[in-house]
Motif scaffolding. Structure first.
Motif, short mmCIF file in Angstrom:
data_model
loop_
_atom_site.label_atom_id
_atom_site.label_comp_id
_atom_site.label_asym_id
_atom_site.label_seq_id
_atom_site.Cartn_x
_atom_site.Cartn_y
_atom_site.Cartn_z
N ARG A 145 20.76 -9.32 9.75
CA ARG A 145 19.66 -8.55 10.33
C ARG A 145 18.81 -9.47 11.20
NH1 ARG A 145 18.35 -3.57 8.11
NH2 ARG A 145 19.78 -2.89 6.45
N VAL A 157 15.04 -9.40 14.01
CA VAL A 157 13.95 -8.68 14.67
C VAL A 157 14.47 -8.08 15.98
CG1 VAL A 157 11.69 -8.94 15.80
CG2 VAL A 157 12.18 -10.18 13.69
N CYS A 158 14.06 -6.87 16.27
CA CYS A 158 14.48 -6.23 17.52
C CYS A 158 13.85 -6.96 18.71
CB CYS A 158 14.05 -4.76 17.52
SG CYS A 158 14.40 -3.92 19.10
N ALA A 206 10.47 -4.73 16.03
CA ALA A 206 10.64 -4.18 14.68
C ALA A 206 11.44 -5.16 13.82
CB ALA A 206 11.34 -2.83 14.74
N GLN A 252 16.17 -5.43 11.52
CA GLN A 252 17.04 -4.38 12.06
C GLN A 252 18.51 -4.79 11.92
OE1 GLN A 252 15.76 -1.37 13.12
NE2 GLN A 252 13.94 -2.35 12.23
N PRO A 253 19.39 -3.84 11.60
CA PRO A 253 20.81 -4.18 11.39
C PRO A 253 21.52 -4.48 12.70
CG PRO A 253 20.49 -1.82 11.25
CD PRO A 253 19.12 -2.41 11.38
N HIS A 300 24.44 -4.14 15.44
CA HIS A 300 25.33 -3.11 15.96
C HIS A 300 26.74 -3.66 16.13
CE1 HIS A 300 26.66 0.35 18.31
NE2 HIS A 300 27.08 -0.49 19.25
N VAL A 345 21.38 -5.99 18.22
CA VAL A 345 20.61 -5.26 17.22
C VAL A 345 20.55 -3.78 17.59
CG1 VAL A 345 18.29 -4.93 16.26
CG2 VAL A 345 19.22 -7.24 16.53
N CYS A 350 18.29 -0.93 16.94
CA CYS A 350 16.94 -0.74 16.40
C CYS A 350 16.70 0.73 16.04
CB CYS A 350 15.91 -1.21 17.42
SG CYS A 350 14.20 -1.08 16.87
N SER A 351 16.20 0.94 14.83
CA SER A 351 15.85 2.30 14.39
C SER A 351 14.49 2.72 14.92
CB SER A 351 15.86 2.36 12.85
OG SER A 351 14.92 1.41 12.32
N GLY A 352 13.72 1.75 15.41
CA GLY A 352 12.39 2.07 15.93
C GLY A 352 12.41 2.57 17.35
N CYS A 353 12.96 1.75 18.27
CA CYS A 353 12.97 2.14 19.69
C CYS A 353 14.28 2.79 20.10
CB CYS A 353 12.70 0.92 20.56
SG CYS A 353 13.96 -0.37 20.45
#
Length: 417
Positions: free
Chosen positions: A40, A42-43, A48, A51-52, A54, A80, A82-85
């Protein structure tokens, strides 16, 4: 142990580490396989946390040589999700900038070599095509210039320097107080000062805050200075004033040598400072000064003009000396000096302003010589943009370039017996 050693030598920190080292003697290269140990990150886009990944994309970079062998870094760089952006973004690597296929240390070495040798020679040394090195130079010079502040610029020296064969010139603008090149642009007309005023504003400077502009007597430069630097005192540089005297002297010599063949071969003796004469030149000038030739009289008038700059230290001291010299030049019956007297009379205010302390182009001429030396090393530049980038690298005193790769190594003092 080998992988740990090279992890430390490359300056990598966890979770980055060297996983494998491959040495190919026949190919003359060492390949380092670098891996990212986490799952993982940081995006990079929105910041964020945790983040996992890809996926991972294979990338390669040329590094500084290890011994005499080319070195390459290889890594599968994670991207990454990102689930946020909602973006899929590749994480940055600590050893290279985005989009480059060289490490930062390799690029820093390029920037260290370029001012001291031609880019062609530097490319041969590091075994990289010159066009790729030029892209590195232009990127870092442009990035460094974008961060430069010109808010303290008050005195500006303007000059022109040849950039190609023929009548192709750059206009160069120097900060006379900091003694550095702050802007260069193709051409030598009024529009060059407009471009400089715009660039000065972009870098935090104010054209209205410029108090002195030192330059030659070019009409286009004078018109541009009056329009874009209205509050600046115009100073006509002493180097160009004396150069006009030397030009008038050479005109007299060229006209007289047709009837006085003994003047052949005296050109450089007449133009040189007497302290630099060789013994044959000294003998020639002793003969000339005892003659009644027009050239001898022209040389004395030119030397008197030079002596004003050696004697006067302020505009008040220079004013009466110039008035006496102008009176002599008007009555000398030598047409080139009579024309020069009219020119200097017209521009006398700016010439006297040039006697203010530090407001002359002496340093500008020294920096221009450095630019022409760089041009000679390169045997010319195919693109004017290349010459401008090299000019900033040589004379710009850029403070935001990458740190040279050997800067952290302490210098070993030489012992004397």
């Amino acid at each position: 142990m080998i992988e740990m050693l090279f992890t430390q030598a490359l300056g990598l920190v966890a979770p980055w580490q060297v996983k494998q080292v491959d040495f190919n003697r026949e190919a003359g290269r060492i390949d380092f396989q670098v891996t990212f140990g986490g799952s993982r990150h940081v995006c990079p886009a929105c910041g964020a946390a945790a983040q996992p990944f890809h996926d991972r994309l294979a990338r390669s970079w040329r590094h500084l040589d290890f011994f005499q062998y080319e070195a390459y870094l290889h890594a599968e760089v994670p991207r990454v999700a990102c689930s946020g952006c909602g973006k899929v973004t590749q994480i940055p690597v600590p050893w290279a900038r985005e989009g480059s296929r060289f490490t930062l240390l390799f690029e820093a070495l390029t920037l260290m070599l370029a001012p001291t040798m031609s880019v062609l020679a530097a490319g041969r040394l590091v075994r990289v095509p010159p066009r790729r090195l030029w892209r590195v130079i232009e990127h870092h010079v442009g990035k460094a210039r974008a961060r430069e502040s010109h808010a303290e610029v008050r005195a500006v020296g303007i000059d022109e320097t040849a950039c190609r064969r023929g009548q192709e010139y750059l206009s160069v603008f120097y900060d006379l107080d900091a003694q550095r090149l702050i802007f260069a642009t193709p051409g030598r007309d009024k529009s060059c000062l407009e471009r400089f005023a715009e660039d000065l504003t972009v870098h935090g400077g104010q054209p209205q805050a410029v108090t002195h502009v030192s330059m030659d007597m070019s009409r286009s430069f004078q018109a541009g200075a009056a329009e874009h630097f209205p509050k600046a005192t115009v100073c006509f540089d002493r180097f160009h004033v004396v150069a006009l005297g030397s030009k008038a002297l050479d005109e007299v010599r060229r006209a007289e040598v047709k009837s006085q063949p003994e003047l052949k071969g005296t050109r450089w003796s007449l133009l040189k400072n007497p302290s630099a004469w060789t013994i044959p030149q000294l003998q020639t000038m002793h003969w000339l000064q005892r003659s009644n030739l027009k050239t001898a009289r022209a040389w004395r008038i030119k030397q008197a003009l030079r002596a004003i700059y050696a004697t006067a230290r302020s505009p008040d001291e220079a004013r009466p000396l110039f008035h006496r010299w102008l009176s002599w030049a008007r009555r000398c019956r030598l047409d080139p000096f009579k024309r020069l007297a009219r020119t200097l009379t017209t521009h006398l205010t700016g010439i006297l302003n040039g006697f203010e302390a530090g407001k002359h182009n002496g340093r500008v001429e020294a920096m221009n010589r450095a630019l022409q030396e760089a041009r000679a090393r390169a045997r010319g530049y195919r693109r004017v943009e290349n010459f401008i980038s090299m000019a900033y690298l040589v004379a710009g005193k850029l403070t935001h370039l990458p740190t040279p790769p050997f800067a952290q190594m302490a210098l070993v003092p030489h012992k004397t017996e």
